[in-house]
Design a protein around this motif. Structure first.
Motif, PDB file in Angstrom:
ATOM      1  N   ILE A  80       0.830  -1.197   0.000  1.00  0.00           N
ATOM      2  CA  ILE A  80       0.000   0.000   0.000  1.00  0.00           C
ATOM      3  C   ILE A  80       0.869   1.253   0.000  1.00  0.00           C
ATOM      4  CG2 ILE A  80      -1.645   1.342   1.387  1.00  0.00           C
ATOM      5  CD1 ILE A  80      -2.923  -1.270   2.244  1.00  0.00           C
ATOM      6  N   SER A  81       1.986   1.198   0.707  1.00  0.00           N
ATOM      7  CA  SER A  81       2.881   2.363   0.749  1.00  0.00           C
ATOM      8  C   SER A  81       3.468   2.689  -0.621  1.00  0.00           C
ATOM      9  CB  SER A  81       4.009   2.122   1.756  1.00  0.00           C
ATOM     10  OG  SER A  81       4.865   1.065   1.326  1.00  0.00           O
ATOM     11  N   ASN A  82       3.427   1.739  -1.567  1.00  0.00           N
ATOM     12  CA  ASN A  82       3.948   1.962  -2.920  1.00  0.00           C
ATOM     13  C   ASN A  82       2.852   2.293  -3.926  1.00  0.00           C
ATOM     14  OD1 ASN A  82       6.667   1.438  -2.189  1.00  0.00           O
ATOM     15  ND2 ASN A  82       6.299  -0.786  -2.342  1.00  0.00           N
ATOM     16  N   MET A  83       1.592   2.403  -3.457  1.00  0.00           N
ATOM     17  CA  MET A  83       0.485   2.717  -4.349  1.00  0.00           C
ATOM     18  C   MET A  83       0.408   4.225  -4.611  1.00  0.00           C
ATOM     19  SD  MET A  83      -2.415   0.113  -2.762  1.00  0.00           S
ATOM     20  CE  MET A  83      -3.729   0.766  -3.790  1.00  0.00           C
ATOM     21  N   SER A  84      -0.382   4.600  -5.600  1.00  0.00           N
ATOM     22  CA  SER A  84      -0.550   6.010  -5.963  1.00  0.00           C
ATOM     23  C   SER A  84      -1.680   6.637  -5.154  1.00  0.00           C
ATOM     24  CB  SER A  84      -0.865   6.137  -7.459  1.00  0.00           C
ATOM     25  OG  SER A  84       0.165   5.565  -8.244  1.00  0.00           O
ATOM     26  N   GLY A  85      -1.594   7.958  -4.971  1.00  0.00           N
ATOM     27  CA  GLY A  85      -2.627   8.668  -4.254  1.00  0.00           C
ATOM     28  C   GLY A  85      -3.977   8.555  -4.920  1.00  0.00           C
ATOM     29  N   GLY A  86      -5.025   8.506  -4.118  1.00  0.00           N
ATOM     30  CA  GLY A  86      -6.374   8.433  -4.644  1.00  0.00           C
ATOM     31  C   GLY A  86      -6.869   7.033  -4.918  1.00  0.00           C
ATOM     32  N   GLU A  87      -6.011   6.028  -4.820  1.00  0.00           N
ATOM     33  CA  GLU A  87      -6.442   4.644  -5.075  1.00  0.00           C
ATOM     34  C   GLU A  87      -7.182   4.078  -3.861  1.00  0.00           C
ATOM     35  OE1 GLU A  87      -4.048   1.771  -7.360  1.00  0.00           O
ATOM     36  OE2 GLU A  87      -2.371   3.170  -7.041  1.00  0.00           O
ATOM     37  N   ASP A  88      -8.089   3.139  -4.148  1.00  0.00           N
ATOM     38  CA  ASP A  88      -8.762   2.410  -3.073  1.00  0.00           C
ATOM     39  C   ASP A  88      -7.807   1.370  -2.502  1.00  0.00           C
ATOM     40  OD1 ASP A  88     -11.056   3.863  -3.485  1.00  0.00           O
ATOM     41  OD2 ASP A  88     -11.975   2.349  -4.787  1.00  0.00           O
ATOM     42  N   ALA A  89      -7.889   1.161  -1.200  1.00  0.00           N
ATOM     43  CA  ALA A  89      -7.016   0.183  -0.552  1.00  0.00           C
ATOM     44  C   ALA A  89      -7.738  -0.460   0.624  1.00  0.00           C
ATOM     45  CB  ALA A  89      -5.718   0.844  -0.082  1.00  0.00           C
ATOM     46  N   GLU A  90      -7.356  -1.705   0.912  1.00  0.00           N
ATOM     47  CA  GLU A  90      -7.941  -2.458   2.022  1.00  0.00           C
ATOM     48  C   GLU A  90      -6.820  -3.157   2.768  1.00  0.00           C
ATOM     49  OE1 GLU A  90     -10.944  -5.003   0.363  1.00  0.00           O
ATOM     50  OE2 GLU A  90     -11.955  -3.362  -0.684  1.00  0.00           O
ATOM     51  N   LEU A  91      -6.865  -3.060   4.090  1.00  0.00           N
ATOM     52  CA  LEU A  91      -5.744  -3.516   4.902  1.00  0.00           C
ATOM     53  C   LEU A  91      -6.249  -4.245   6.139  1.00  0.00           C
ATOM     54  CD1 LEU A  91      -2.683  -3.395   5.788  1.00  0.00           C
ATOM     55  CD2 LEU A  91      -3.214  -1.158   6.788  1.00  0.00           C
ATOM     56  N   ILE A  92      -5.562  -5.331   6.504  1.00  0.00           N
ATOM     57  CA  ILE A  92      -5.807  -6.055   7.752  1.00  0.00           C
ATOM     58  C   ILE A  92      -4.565  -5.914   8.617  1.00  0.00           C
ATOM     59  CG2 ILE A  92      -6.299  -8.276   8.834  1.00  0.00           C
ATOM     60  CD1 ILE A  92      -7.556  -9.162   6.187  1.00  0.00           C
ATOM     61  N   GLY A  93      -4.740  -5.492   9.850  1.00  0.00           N
ATOM     62  CA  GLY A  93      -3.572  -5.325  10.710  1.00  0.00           C
ATOM     63  C   GLY A  93      -3.919  -5.324  12.185  1.00  0.00           C
ATOM     64  N   LEU A  94      -2.891  -5.435  13.009  1.00  0.00           N
ATOM     65  CA  LEU A  94      -3.035  -5.303  14.454  1.00  0.00           C
ATOM     66  C   LEU A  94      -2.949  -3.828  14.820  1.00  0.00           C
ATOM     67  CD1 LEU A  94      -0.707  -8.201  15.730  1.00  0.00           C
ATOM     68  CD2 LEU A  94      -3.141  -8.300  15.159  1.00  0.00           C
ATOM     69  N   VAL A  95      -3.757  -3.406  15.774  1.00  0.00           N
ATOM     70  CA  VAL A  95      -3.768  -1.998  16.183  1.00  0.00           C
ATOM     71  C   VAL A  95      -2.477  -1.695  16.952  1.00  0.00           C
ATOM     72  CG1 VAL A  95      -4.942  -0.240  17.543  1.00  0.00           C
ATOM     73  CG2 VAL A  95      -6.275  -1.945  16.274  1.00  0.00           C
ATOM     74  N   ASP A  96      -1.635  -0.856  16.337  1.00  0.00           N
ATOM     75  CA  ASP A  96      -0.354  -0.506  16.942  1.00  0.00           C
ATOM     76  C   ASP A  96      -0.450   0.784  17.747  1.00  0.00           C
ATOM     77  OD1 ASP A  96       2.616  -0.892  17.127  1.00  0.00           O
ATOM     78  OD2 ASP A  96       2.611   1.056  16.102  1.00  0.00           O
ATOM     79  N   ASP A  97      -1.347   1.689  17.333  1.00  0.00           N
ATOM     80  CA  ASP A  97      -1.507   2.958  18.048  1.00  0.00           C
ATOM     81  C   ASP A  97      -2.823   3.606  17.635  1.00  0.00           C
ATOM     82  OD1 ASP A  97      -0.835   5.053  19.761  1.00  0.00           O
ATOM     83  OD2 ASP A  97       0.126   6.207  18.161  1.00  0.00           O
ATOM     84  N   VAL A  98      -3.430   4.328  18.564  1.00  0.00           N
ATOM     85  CA  VAL A  98      -4.626   5.121  18.281  1.00  0.00           C
ATOM     86  C   VAL A  98      -4.407   6.495  18.907  1.00  0.00           C
ATOM     87  CG1 VAL A  98      -7.113   5.356  18.570  1.00  0.00           C
ATOM     88  CG2 VAL A  98      -6.109   3.073  18.336  1.00  0.00           C
TER      89      VAL A  98
END
Length: 533
Positions: free
Chosen positions: A182-200
């Motif tokens: 996702i960090s290598n994708m272009s701005g404005g693109e749709d993205a979906e991510l699964i992750g552990l909550v590292d900070d809020v």
């Protein structure tokens, strides 16, 4: 001697210094003259015997002398003493007193479809169970399986295992792409991510930034305060696993979140039920050894279990804190009735002997028990198992999945409930309604999501605290409060305690619900609550 009930048989044997197998008690109770059979069994028991076995009873029954034409038969003095002890035992005869088994229902507004308890009849006997109809299996028992050494790699392994297990539950709902991709994708693109909550953390404008971490890296996700999903942020705990969907910012440096998903229990979940009319009693937090242990309430409960009304109860599940323990909280020694930890377990075992010998009993440890505090907690060691040998109870780790005739019961002592209640808003989790805190754990599919908080967690190669399979019943204790309800068809039960309020509990404003026994119909998952205090 009058017709024996199993309660009198057990109490007489305990009084003579014996434990007994379930089948032995059943054979004595089913004989033509249970009183005389019991007397002969006591007289014929080997001098070094600690337990009366079914074989002992069969030998006595096989060698019974022919009836005397006069209708009487001499009884050895020791046997007569045993018979008289049973007749004179006020606790045993209390089983026929209707006041002993008087029960009250516990109203719970959060779950209104529970059936109301019938009036207690208090009639003795009535237990006529067929063990062949039972089935009891235990899964996820990590006793003897601990691999953690406290090294850095152990922490990596447990979090990786947590992520793999929980992300599988979410992949059907989102088209996951790794954080690095996702960090290598272009701005404005749709993205979906699964992750552990590292900070809020919140922004100056009142929006929320959630850092999600997967096995490739961490990516920031922004939840706008005016979004419907903003309310979910209040429910988040560190280290839990979630999925998000959204659109990347113009510089692709942050993901604007449109939707959020939890592993959760599917709304389509349909609970398993038993094929016959059978019940389980769910209790926890007995706390034998405390000055506030409610022995009278326990004895009323045990006596009631021997009555006809309780004949359908064939399983007893105890969710931790068998004893009060030693050094668990400041100045605890001033509130102890039994100071030695091993003597506490011996006293608990004596109290356990008073329940019917034909019950299948399952026990897990809690934070007051003499096992490691870090979860998952292995089952009791061999020395404590030998002490708590009454009725051959099944001892397993905390947590464990116990399957009773097809019904999956997740047993967890519940230490993490303190943390959930402290971290989440009162309408989501509170001590007055502990089942709502349990709903949050079901939603997160993990019994103790937050690592590094007040709940001590042990790094293992596997994360035994993940709810990989959906339970039909979720049973906890620890908070000494009674509460129950259904969440997506899962019956969540926190079963209260058997300890009156201690000085320490007064100091932290804990008003316990003591002396209650939730009873679950395994064929319907309906529940009644019996009060014995």
């Amino acid at each position: 001697m009058p017709l024996e009930t199993p309660a009198r048989i057990v109490r007489t044997l305990v009084g003579r210094g014996y434990n007994a197998e379930r089948e032995a008690v059943t054979l004595i109770a089913g004989s033509d003259d249970p009183g005389r059979t019991l007397a002969r069994v006591v007289e014929a028991a080997p001098d070094d015997a600690l337990r009366i076995t079914a074989d002992h009873v069969r030998e006595v029954l096989a060698s019974a002398p022919a009836a005397d034409p006069s209708g009487t038969e001499p009884t050895p003095p020791a046997a007569a003493d045993a018979a008289n002890a049973a007749d004179a035992d006020p606790a045993a005869s209390a089983a026929s007193d209707p006041s002993v088994s008087a029960a009250t229902s516990h109203d719970n507004a959060a779950h209104t479809d529970q059936s109301a308890p019938a009036e207690a009849q208090g009639t003795p006997g009535g237990r006529n169970v067929d063990p062949a109809l039972r089935s009891l299996e235990i899964a996820n028992d990590m006793t003897g399986q601990s691999t953690g050494t406290g090294e850095y790699d152990d922490f990596v392994k447990v979090f990786r295992d947590r992520y793999e297990k929980l992300s599988k539950l979410l992949r059907g709902r989102v088209n996951h792409r790794p954080a690095k991709a996702i960090s290598n994708m272009s701005g404005g693109e749709d993205a979906e991510l699964i992750g552990l909550v590292d900070d809020v953390r919140s922004t100056k404008s009142g929006h929320w930034i959630i850092d999600l971490e997967d096995t490739t890296g961490t990516f920031p996700c922004l939840v706008m305060k005016d979004k419907d999903i903003a309310g979910y942020v209040d429910e988040l705990l560190m280290d839990e696993c979630i999925a998000v969907q959204g659109t990347l910012s113009g510089d692709a440096g942050i993901l604007f979140v449109d939707s959020m998903h939890f592993p959760d229990v599917p709304r389509s979940h349909r609970s398993n039920t038993a094929d016959r009319d059978v019940q389980a009693a769910l209790i926890s937090d007995v706390h034998v050894g405390s000055q506030e242990f409610m022995a009278d309430a326990w004895n009323r409960f045990a006596d009631w279990l021997h009555t006809e009304e309780a004949a359908r109860i064939e399983y007893l599940l105890i969710a931790g804190d068998m004893v009060e323990g030693v050094g668990v909280y400041p100045n605890q020694d001033e509130e102890l009735d039994v100071i030695d930890i091993y003597e506490q377990y011996e006293a608990f075992s004596e109290h356990l002997k008073s329940v019917p010998g034909d019950l299948e009993i399952v026990m897990i440890p809690g934070n007051h028990d003499a096992v490691r505090l870090a979860e998952p907690q292995p089952g009791f060691d061999d020395e404590l198992r030998d002490i708590m040998s009454a009725h051959d109870a099944r001892i397993t780790s905390n947590p464990s999945m116990v399957t009773l005739e097809g019904v999956n019961v997740l047993m967890y002592h519940g230490v993490s409930l303190d943390e959930v209640i402290a971290e989440l808003p009162a309408d989501k989790a509170s001590y007055d309604e502990p089942h709502k805190a349990m709903y949050q754990l079901l939603k997160k599919r993990h019994v103790a999501p937050q690592f590094g908080g007040h709940t001590r967690l042990a790094p293992e190669e596997l994360d035994y605290l993940v709810m990989e399979d959906v339970p039909d019943i979720f049973h906890t204790g620890h908070v000494h409060k009674l509460g129950w309800g259904k969440y997506h068809n899962v019956l969540a039960v926190n079963s209260g305690c058997w300890q009156a309020q201690t000085d320490f509990q007064k100091s932290v404003n804990i008003d316990p619900d003591a002396g209650y026994a939730p009873i679950v119909d395994l064929d319907t998952l309906n529940m009644t609550v019996r009060k014995f205090s």
